[in-house]
Design a protein around this motif. Sequence first.
Motif, short mmCIF file in Angstrom:
data_model
loop_
_atom_site.label_atom_id
_atom_site.label_comp_id
_atom_site.label_asym_id
_atom_site.label_seq_id
_atom_site.Cartn_x
_atom_site.Cartn_y
_atom_site.Cartn_z
N GLY A 170 -20.89 64.22 -48.55
CA GLY A 170 -22.34 64.22 -48.52
C GLY A 170 -22.81 65.66 -48.44
O GLY A 170 -22.91 66.35 -49.45
N LYS A 171 -23.05 66.15 -47.25
CA LYS A 171 -23.44 67.55 -47.11
C LYS A 171 -22.24 68.45 -47.37
O LYS A 171 -21.09 68.03 -47.27
N SER A 172 -22.52 69.69 -47.73
CA SER A 172 -21.44 70.63 -48.00
C SER A 172 -20.58 70.81 -46.74
O SER A 172 -21.11 71.14 -45.68
N THR A 191 -22.30 71.03 -56.29
CA THR A 191 -23.42 70.21 -55.84
C THR A 191 -23.71 69.17 -56.92
O THR A 191 -23.91 69.53 -58.09
N THR A 193 -25.90 65.89 -58.47
CA THR A 193 -27.17 65.19 -58.45
C THR A 193 -26.94 63.80 -59.02
O THR A 193 -26.64 63.65 -60.21
N GLN A 201 -27.84 64.44 -50.21
CA GLN A 201 -26.88 65.51 -50.46
C GLN A 201 -25.57 64.92 -50.97
O GLN A 201 -25.04 63.98 -50.37
N ARG A 202 -25.07 65.46 -52.05
CA ARG A 202 -23.78 65.05 -52.60
C ARG A 202 -23.03 66.30 -53.04
O ARG A 202 -23.57 67.13 -53.78
N HIS A 203 -21.80 66.42 -52.57
CA HIS A 203 -20.99 67.57 -52.95
C HIS A 203 -19.59 67.11 -53.33
O HIS A 203 -19.09 66.10 -52.81
#
Length: 212
Positions: A170-172, A191, A193, A201-203
């Motif tokens: 999710g987050k970095s 990152t 989208t 947030q997707r990483h």
Amino acid sequence: MTTRHALQRRLEQGIHALGLTLPANAVPRLLDYQALLERWNATYNLTAIREPEDMVTRHLLDALAILPYVQGESLADLGTGPGLPGIPLAIAAPGRQVLLVDSNGKKVRFLREAIRSLKLEGVRAEQSRVEEVEGQFDCITARAFASLADMLGWGGHLLAPKGIWLAMKGKSPDDELPGVPSAFQVRAIHTLTVPGLEAAQRHLVVLGRAGC
């Protein structure tokens, strides 16, 4: 009740937004998978996502977002749950050998039914702890089931010398990077989208063996 036509429209728009070109039969097969998951989920509670529209966005499109980074002739999806991202990737890019790994028996029963009913060639499911899986794979996917240190500690032996590990987060995971074992190195952090999840947030963390 959401119609299949509406789900297909949402899926096709998402695939277009991701810039992907999939095989001609991929969209109906992806929707068949979603329908099967929805049906089994009513009894076996395989995923907390229950609405069909959310399944298209949070499961199918979320999985397809990493497709451009998948490589090689073999893939292991660790902690796959009900087949995510492994089954959408196998449908979207057929031809590689795919191993779906999960320790939960009811989820593996679902996986085997999905493989059978969707006629997923080259795909198999194994009920096992990650540490006990054997073999080596060109590509490994893992969808936020553990920290980077734990993922690699448990499953690092499965990565082929020139292979890549795709860790979906999710987050970095900046706080996790110091814990990456010295035998591995972070190649990139992308990152992502996901259409319909623009606010989330997707990483994607891309790792490989150090020195390879």
